[in-house]
Design a protein around this motif. Structure first.
Motif, short mmCIF file in Angstrom:
data_model
loop_
_atom_site.label_atom_id
_atom_site.label_comp_id
_atom_site.label_asym_id
_atom_site.label_seq_id
_atom_site.Cartn_x
_atom_site.Cartn_y
_atom_site.Cartn_z
N GLY A 88 0.84 -1.29 -0.03
CA GLY A 88 -0.16 0.15 0.02
C GLY A 88 0.88 1.18 0.10
O GLY A 88 0.14 2.37 -0.21
N GLU A 89 1.89 1.23 0.05
CA GLU A 89 2.86 2.57 0.08
C GLU A 89 4.20 2.30 -0.89
O GLU A 89 4.75 1.08 -0.61
CB GLU A 89 3.33 2.95 1.59
CG GLU A 89 2.17 3.35 2.45
CD GLU A 89 2.51 3.62 3.85
OE1 GLU A 89 3.88 3.51 4.13
OE2 GLU A 89 1.97 4.16 4.51
N THR A 103 0.40 5.68 -2.96
CA THR A 103 -0.35 4.61 -1.96
C THR A 103 -1.42 3.92 -2.65
O THR A 103 -1.55 4.42 -4.08
CB THR A 103 -1.15 5.35 -0.77
OG1 THR A 103 -2.07 6.33 -1.36
CG2 THR A 103 0.01 6.29 -0.12
N SER A 104 -1.88 2.94 -2.03
CA SER A 104 -2.84 1.89 -2.83
C SER A 104 -3.65 1.12 -1.79
O SER A 104 -3.08 1.03 -0.69
CB SER A 104 -2.09 0.89 -3.85
OG SER A 104 -3.12 0.09 -4.13
N ASP A 105 -4.88 1.27 -1.93
CA ASP A 105 -5.68 0.34 -1.35
C ASP A 105 -5.75 -0.98 -1.46
O ASP A 105 -6.46 -1.83 -0.72
CB ASP A 105 -7.11 1.19 -1.29
CG ASP A 105 -7.29 2.39 -0.83
OD1 ASP A 105 -6.51 2.94 0.19
OD2 ASP A 105 -8.13 3.23 -1.20
N VAL A 106 -5.10 -1.48 -2.40
CA VAL A 106 -5.30 -2.91 -2.82
C VAL A 106 -4.25 -3.86 -1.72
O VAL A 106 -3.35 -3.50 -1.47
CB VAL A 106 -4.68 -3.36 -4.24
CG1 VAL A 106 -4.63 -4.63 -4.56
CG2 VAL A 106 -5.35 -2.41 -5.21
N ARG A 107 -4.87 -4.65 -1.31
CA ARG A 107 -4.28 -5.74 -0.17
C ARG A 107 -4.63 -7.14 -0.60
O ARG A 107 -5.57 -7.71 -0.44
CB ARG A 107 -4.91 -5.59 1.16
CG ARG A 107 -4.96 -4.06 1.63
CD ARG A 107 -3.35 -3.82 2.13
NE ARG A 107 -3.07 -2.48 2.59
CZ ARG A 107 -3.21 -1.21 2.10
NH1 ARG A 107 -2.94 -1.13 0.74
NH2 ARG A 107 -3.05 -0.25 2.71
N PRO A 174 -5.68 -3.27 10.91
CA PRO A 174 -5.47 -2.71 9.47
C PRO A 174 -4.01 -2.57 9.13
O PRO A 174 -3.45 -2.67 8.14
CB PRO A 174 -6.26 -1.61 9.36
CG PRO A 174 -7.80 -1.91 10.41
CD PRO A 174 -6.70 -2.47 11.79
N GLN A 177 -2.13 -5.57 8.52
CA GLN A 177 -2.63 -6.30 7.42
C GLN A 177 -1.71 -5.92 6.19
O GLN A 177 -1.66 -6.79 5.41
CB GLN A 177 -4.04 -5.78 6.73
CG GLN A 177 -5.04 -6.43 7.91
CD GLN A 177 -6.54 -6.08 7.38
OE1 GLN A 177 -6.73 -5.27 6.44
NE2 GLN A 177 -7.54 -6.51 8.11
N ARG A 178 -1.08 -4.72 6.25
CA ARG A 178 -0.10 -4.30 5.05
C ARG A 178 1.15 -5.02 5.18
O ARG A 178 1.81 -4.87 4.18
CB ARG A 178 0.12 -2.95 5.16
CG ARG A 178 -1.27 -2.00 5.13
CD ARG A 178 -0.79 -0.60 5.11
NE ARG A 178 -0.32 -0.23 6.39
CZ ARG A 178 -0.05 1.03 6.66
NH1 ARG A 178 -0.01 2.00 5.52
NH2 ARG A 178 0.61 1.45 7.88
#
Length: 358
Positions: A88-89, A103-107, A174, A177-178
């Motif tokens: 995400g970063e 950044t990205s919200d994809v996990r 959360p 989670q990254r």
């Protein structure tokens, strides 16, 4: 560090250094040369058998005398890496020190990651990142880039034999989670052996680890006897994990007699805590480890002052038992912060061409 008395004979062999965060390979070699010189040893050739960025920690072999002839082979030898992927970063330096630029919200899920790991193994043509410790004309690439130079990294052949997830972190916090703890092994054919002291650190385990057999090592921080069921808070440098044992566990009589601050290695099963007993203040508060086996590494005597808690003690007592005082939560947090600040300052000054003298 105190230099040994001179032997008068040239030294040949290896020093195996557990390199801390912030220390570069070249700086480590310079420190060894200085120690030998101050000890009055004959002039000895010193080199290293691996390049570790100041941001990396791990084993750094340092060669002395005739052993330096093997340093080149050490650089090409099989290596194993433990690392953490952060989703995400993206930073401008491609490491944890830089400024976040995207950044990205994809996990991706654990299953999605496992499904593609094999595509990253085998012989590959690798272009090292510009922010790496590989040297260009005698100077680390990362130092040149941070000084504003444009560098071109050459392609090199690398064989990755295995890439495996060691302990995924899915669900729960959360922020966690990254992150995905992984192990990379290259240039060999053997399997990964269980560590003699741990499979996880005491801050690692999450609800996603329930059902796993694990090994933890640390100090006994607290003990709570609930009449046939013993709860132990196991502490290491990284955090706490609750360990539980009852009359069905052979570990019970051993843990019952040990005092706090004894050092133990515990093998056990990760279980979910019962409803209403979770601890939101701990990253590991959703789980506990049922102890199956315990190995006593060091048995503590009665302590002159407790480590658990934040009781206030006279300064003379704290200084006398400094080795205990530094284990207490606030003191431990402060010295880690101090180390990180100094390491960051030192890295930036070295990158700007400063030389450190002591």
């Amino acid at each position: 560090m105190t230099a040994p008395a001179s032997s008068g004979t040239k030294l040949h062999g290896w020093i195996i250094l557990d390199k801390p965060l912030g220390l570069g390979s070249t700086t480590a070699v310079s420190a060894v040369k200085r120690i030998l010189r101050e000890a009055g040893e004959p002039k000895t050739k010193v080199g290293h058998g691996g390049t570790l960025d100041p941001l990396a920690t791990g084993v750094l072999p340092i060669a002395l005398g005739e052993a330096t002839k093997l340093a080149g082979r050490m650089l090409d030898a099989t290596k194993a890496y433990d690392f953490t992927i952060r989703f995400g970063e993206q930073t401008d330096t491609l490491d944890g020190e830089g400024v976040v630029i995207a950044t990205s919200d994809v996990r991706p899920t654990f299953s999605e990651i496992e499904a593609i790991l094999a595509t990253f193994t085998g012989p590959i043509e690798q272009v090292p990142p510009a922010y790496s410790a590989l040297k260009i004309d005698g100077k680390p690439a990362y130092a040149r880039v941070r000084a504003g130079e444009a560098v071109e990294m050459k392609v090199r052949a690398v064989t990755v034999h295995e890439l495996a997830v060691r302990h995924p972190r899915e669900g729960g916090d959360p922020a966690q989670q990254r992150k995905l703890g992984s192990r990379l092994r290259g240039n060999d054919e053997t399997g990964i052996m269980m560590h003699a002291y741990r499979t996880h650190k005491c801050a690692d385990l999450r609800a996603s680890d329930v059902g796993s057999r694990v090994r933890l090592s640390g100090w006994i921080h607290r003990k709570r006897d609930h009449g046939g069921v013993l709860f132990v808070d196991l502490r290491d440098h990284y955090g706490l994990t609750q360990v539980v044992c009852d009359s069905d566990s052979p570990a019970l009589p051993i843990l019952e007699r040990l005092r706090v601050e004894s050092v133990v290695t515990i093998d056990g099963d990760v279980k979910a805590r019962a409803a209403g007993t979770t601890n939101d203040k701990l990253p590991t508060g959703e789980i506990e480890v049922f102890a199956r086996e315990v190995n006593v590494q060091s048995e503590a005597a009665e302590l002159p002052m407790p480590v658990a808690g934040e009781q206030d003690y006279p300064e003379d007592i704290r200084l006398k038992y400094r080795y205990l005082d530094l284990r207490r939560e606030t003191m431990h947090r402060n010295i880690i912060l101090r180390s990180q600040v100094i390491a960051s300052i030192r890295r930036r000054m070295i990158d700007q061409g400063f030389t450190e003298f002591q």
